[in-house]
Design a protein around this motif. Structure first.
Motif, PDB file in Angstrom:
ATOM      1  N   VAL A  18       0.835  -1.203   0.000  1.00  0.00           N
ATOM      2  CA  VAL A  18       0.000   0.000   0.000  1.00  0.00           C
ATOM      3  C   VAL A  18       0.872   1.255   0.000  1.00  0.00           C
ATOM      4  O   VAL A  18       0.600   2.225  -0.716  1.00  0.00           O
ATOM      5  CB  VAL A  18      -0.951  -0.013   1.209  1.00  0.00           C
ATOM      6  CG1 VAL A  18      -1.680   1.326   1.321  1.00  0.00           C
ATOM      7  CG2 VAL A  18      -1.960  -1.149   1.072  1.00  0.00           C
ATOM      8  N   ALA A  19       1.950   1.245   0.772  1.00  0.00           N
ATOM      9  CA  ALA A  19       2.852   2.395   0.815  1.00  0.00           C
ATOM     10  C   ALA A  19       3.461   2.655  -0.564  1.00  0.00           C
ATOM     11  O   ALA A  19       3.658   3.807  -0.972  1.00  0.00           O
ATOM     12  CB  ALA A  19       3.953   2.154   1.845  1.00  0.00           C
ATOM     13  N   LEU A  20       3.755   1.589  -1.303  1.00  0.00           N
ATOM     14  CA  LEU A  20       4.322   1.721  -2.642  1.00  0.00           C
ATOM     15  C   LEU A  20       3.338   2.382  -3.596  1.00  0.00           C
ATOM     16  O   LEU A  20       3.727   3.170  -4.476  1.00  0.00           O
ATOM     17  CB  LEU A  20       4.716   0.333  -3.171  1.00  0.00           C
ATOM     18  CG  LEU A  20       5.212   0.236  -4.619  1.00  0.00           C
ATOM     19  CD1 LEU A  20       6.520   1.003  -4.790  1.00  0.00           C
ATOM     20  CD2 LEU A  20       5.385  -1.223  -5.020  1.00  0.00           C
ATOM     21  N   LEU A  21       2.048   2.085  -3.430  1.00  0.00           N
ATOM     22  CA  LEU A  21       1.035   2.546  -4.377  1.00  0.00           C
ATOM     23  C   LEU A  21       0.359   3.848  -3.955  1.00  0.00           C
ATOM     24  O   LEU A  21      -0.385   4.431  -4.742  1.00  0.00           O
ATOM     25  CB  LEU A  21      -0.037   1.462  -4.553  1.00  0.00           C
ATOM     26  CG  LEU A  21       0.450   0.125  -5.106  1.00  0.00           C
ATOM     27  CD1 LEU A  21      -0.673  -0.904  -5.061  1.00  0.00           C
ATOM     28  CD2 LEU A  21       0.975   0.269  -6.525  1.00  0.00           C
ATOM     29  N   GLU A  22       0.592   4.313  -2.739  1.00  0.00           N
ATOM     30  CA  GLU A  22      -0.122   5.487  -2.237  1.00  0.00           C
ATOM     31  C   GLU A  22       0.309   6.793  -2.892  1.00  0.00           C
ATOM     32  O   GLU A  22      -0.415   7.773  -2.852  1.00  0.00           O
ATOM     33  CB  GLU A  22       0.057   5.598  -0.712  1.00  0.00           C
ATOM     34  CG  GLU A  22      -0.985   4.804   0.056  1.00  0.00           C
ATOM     35  CD  GLU A  22      -0.857   5.024   1.562  1.00  0.00           C
ATOM     36  OE1 GLU A  22      -1.897   5.009   2.238  1.00  0.00           O
ATOM     37  OE2 GLU A  22       0.287   5.192   2.039  1.00  0.00           O
TER      38      GLU A  22
END
Length: 317
Positions: A18-22
């Motif tokens: 999720v951090a990668l895509l946020e």
């Protein structure tokens, strides 16, 4: 052009994914459904990303190990008429039509190497059309046979396996190509033999001067050059998802027409045409394969540099 990612993420990786895509410059419509996945147990993560960034994101997701312990599904929406999509497209480097998703290219290769019934049927029908074109000296039927023939994607799969070091893909695709042509030629040769026995086809029909179709068993340097150009165009069309260019590839090389000429020459026993057809068939496959390997290698080495230079030269408004 956006691409939709549907990720099955184990709970232990969910926070990192999720951090990668946020990052709002990287994705839109990020959705996280906690605990939605049963196998493997975890979260369902979905988002839309610019096509130009898909390769980078997939590489990052693989570095996290998601391809081994979770699931990654890539699809292309029909339309994305919303403001965030336009923002992503503007901020992404390059142009979506030039973007190459290597994982998709490899998957296409594996799909093209499967020995399906439809593949064999299409190749038999294409070879049969080419055989009738020989007998009737019809250039229209030659073109029809070229378009119906499904063999190019399998040749491209062989090139993909060679370039990416997937020996299994290369072997599978090469076996399919050889066995399918053997089956198609044998089937049409048998039908030609039956037609010859009933007087429907004679050796003279095959060996007589054929101004419209004689070129398909007379290989020369241009045969190889055309195969090289068509192979390069075909692989470029496959990697950049420009399917409309494939029709031109299909009607540029005489692979299937040579197979049809070979089959009818075997059925009516015209040795000189058998040799010429074999040579034409071999030249076409070799030319497309060489071009496919060269284009894939050059794309892997230089494509990003070419796109960056193009963006600087032809900056988008």
């Amino acid at each position: 052009m956006l691409v939709h990612l549907r990720l099955t993420v184990p709970t232990a990786l969910s926070e990192e994914v999720v951090a990668l895509l946020e990052d709002h410059q990287r994705s839109a419509n990020l959705t996280v459904t906690v605990g939605a996945c049963r196998s493997p147990a975890g979260d369902l993560v979905e988002c839309d990303v610019a096509r130009e960034l898909v390769g980078e994101l997939l590489a990052r997701l693989k570095d996290l190990g998601l391809d081994e312990v979770g699931g990654i599904v890539v699809t292309t929406p029909t339309a994305t008429p919303f403001a965030a999509a336009r923002r992503l497209e503007r901020s992404a480097p390059g142009d979506p039509d030039d973007a190459v998703i290597w994982e998709s290219v490899i998957e296409q290769g594996y799909a093209a190497s499967r020995p399906t019934v439809s593949f064999h049927v299409f190749l038999v029908l294409a070879t049969l059309l080419a055989a009738i074109a020989v007998v009737t000296d019809s250039s229209v039927l030659v073109i029809g046979a070229m378009v119906v023939g499904p063999e190019f994607t399998t040749v491209a799969a062989i090139a993909t396996g060679l370039v990416f070091g997937h020996a299994g893909l290369t072997v599978r695709a090469l076996r399919l190509l050889v066995l399918s042509f053997v089956l198609a030629i044998a089937t049409v040769a048998l039908l030609s033999l039956l037609a010859a026995a009933t007087g429907l086809v004679t050796t003279d029909m095959v060996t007589r001067p054929r101004p419209q179709t004689g070129f398909i068993w007379h290989p020369d340097r241009w045969s190889f050059i055309v195969a090289l150009i068509a192979g390069a165009a075909g692989v470029l069309a496959l990697t950049t998802a420009r399917a409309n260019a494939m029709v031109g590839v299909f009607i540029s090389v005489t692979t299937v027409p040579a197979a049809g000429n070979l089959a009818v020459a075997l059925g009516t026993w015209a040795p000189s045409e058998v040799r010429g057809s074999l040579a034409q068939l071999g030249l076409n496959v070799a030319g497309m394969l060489v071009a496919g390997v060269v284009v894939l290698v050059l794309q892997r080495l230089l494509w990003n540099r070419v796109l960056k230079a193009s963006q600087r030269l032809f900056s988008r408004p």
